[in-house]
Motif scaffolding. Structure first.
Motif, short mmCIF file in Angstrom:
data_model
loop_
_atom_site.label_atom_id
_atom_site.label_comp_id
_atom_site.label_asym_id
_atom_site.label_seq_id
_atom_site.Cartn_x
_atom_site.Cartn_y
_atom_site.Cartn_z
N GLU A 119 -16.20 -17.89 -26.07
CA GLU A 119 -17.34 -17.13 -25.59
C GLU A 119 -17.47 -17.21 -24.08
O GLU A 119 -17.89 -16.25 -23.43
N LYS A 151 -22.57 -21.34 -37.25
CA LYS A 151 -22.08 -20.00 -36.89
C LYS A 151 -21.78 -19.94 -35.40
O LYS A 151 -20.79 -19.37 -34.97
N ASP A 152 -22.66 -20.53 -34.60
CA ASP A 152 -22.43 -20.65 -33.16
C ASP A 152 -21.83 -22.04 -32.90
O ASP A 152 -22.45 -22.88 -32.23
N GLN A 154 -19.33 -23.16 -31.07
CA GLN A 154 -19.11 -23.53 -29.67
C GLN A 154 -20.42 -23.95 -29.03
O GLN A 154 -20.47 -24.94 -28.28
N GLN A 155 -21.49 -23.23 -29.30
CA GLN A 155 -22.80 -23.60 -28.79
C GLN A 155 -23.22 -24.97 -29.31
O GLN A 155 -23.76 -25.80 -28.57
N SER A 187 -27.19 -13.22 -38.97
CA SER A 187 -27.46 -13.14 -37.53
C SER A 187 -28.56 -12.13 -37.30
O SER A 187 -28.66 -11.12 -38.02
N ILE A 276 -19.97 -12.67 -34.17
CA ILE A 276 -19.06 -13.81 -34.09
C ILE A 276 -19.12 -14.57 -35.41
O ILE A 276 -20.10 -14.52 -36.15
#
Length: 282
Positions: A119, A151-152, A154-155, A187, A276
């Motif tokens: 991202e 789901k996020d 990387q966050q 989402s 994503i």
């Protein structure tokens, strides 16, 4: 259920909980709540006496101004949904000024390179905005536990790094991805999908599951090329990236090692809506 719009009133409410030594969980959201959010809140309610749910559309994490304008704002509906869900919820729905004061700007963060992968390559400044608002919310709420969906992913890793590097007194809990019956990851952006794009969007998870099977027999390059070929044949979806990466460092996989865990990450445009998703591979 208690609703606060100012950090001072929120602190007064939360101080009362702390005097009773009651554990406090936290789920930060940007509103437009759905079952994915509720799954995080539900896990928090099972593990804490009370939950704080923030509803705040953070302007500093949008690299695209049009995305910020179009982001769904459904505060009245969100509050009604939470009221029907549990009485042990405190809603914090601040104004931009309550979070940022007179200077609406993101601070610069070093997340040991996590912010430069996936991202970070496509959304300039996004994770500085995320780090700024999450750190500020942690300082205001001071939760014992904070819950974030995978789901996020990387966050999630970046927030874990934020807590580690800034010695914040909160434990970050990663929660399983909540999916619709057809596999599409939940989402807030899904609300904006056209009927045709919503019908084809589950293809994303189907490809991820197939990639996971191939990962046991093929190398990362071969799996990636296969995924790209599948999207070349899908007229309504445009692949932005597909990456197989180390779950810890988020660095792209070069040589598979049995002692490491890997995850496949994907970003896809369904018309103008960017979706994503990800899947653990081993």
């Amino acid at each position: 259920m208690i609703i606060c719009h100012k950090r001072e009133e929120l602190r007064r409410v939360l101080d009362g909980f702390r005097l009773k030594k009651q554990s406090l969980g936290f789920v930060p959201t940007m509103g437009a709540l759905h079952q994915g959010h509720l799954s995080l809140i539900n896990q928090g309610l099972q593990e804490n006496a009370f939950m704080v749910v923030s509803i705040f559309v953070n302007p500093t994490q949008f690299d695209n101004a049009a995305d910020l304008i179009k982001y769904p704002r459904t505060l009245a509906h969100d509050i009604e949904l939470l009221q029907s869900f549990s009485e042990r919820i405190v809603v914090y729905a601040p104004t931009v000024e309550d979070i940022y004061g007179n200077t609406i700007a993101a601070k610069s963060f070093d997340f040991d390179g996590l912010e430069h992968q996936m991202e970070g390559k496509f959304r300039k400044g996004h994770f500085d905005g995320v780090g700024t608002v999450v750190k500020r919310l942690f300082e205001i709420v001071q939760p014992d536990y904070a819950y974030f969906g995978e789901k996020d992913f990387q966050q999630l890793r970046i927030i874990q790094k934020l807590v580690e590097k800034h010695a914040l007194n909160v434990k970050v809990i990663g929660c399983d991805i909540f999916r619709a019956a057809d596999g599409l990851a939940m989402s807030s952006r899904n609300q904006r999908l056209s009927e045709a794009h919503r019908a084809v969007a589950p293809f994303i998870y189907q490809i991820l599951k197939a990639a996971k099977l191939r990962f046991g027999m093929e190398n990362a390059k071969e799996v990636t090329e296969w995924v790209e070929a599948q999207f070349d044949m899908q007229a309504l979806l445009e692949l932005e990236y597909f990456t197989i990466a180390d779950e810890n460092t988020l660095l792209p996989l070069e040589t598979k090692e049995n002692t490491k865990s890997y995850r496949a990450f994907i970003a896809v445009f369904a018309g103008e809506i960017r979706l994503i998703d990800n899947i653990a591979l081993n």
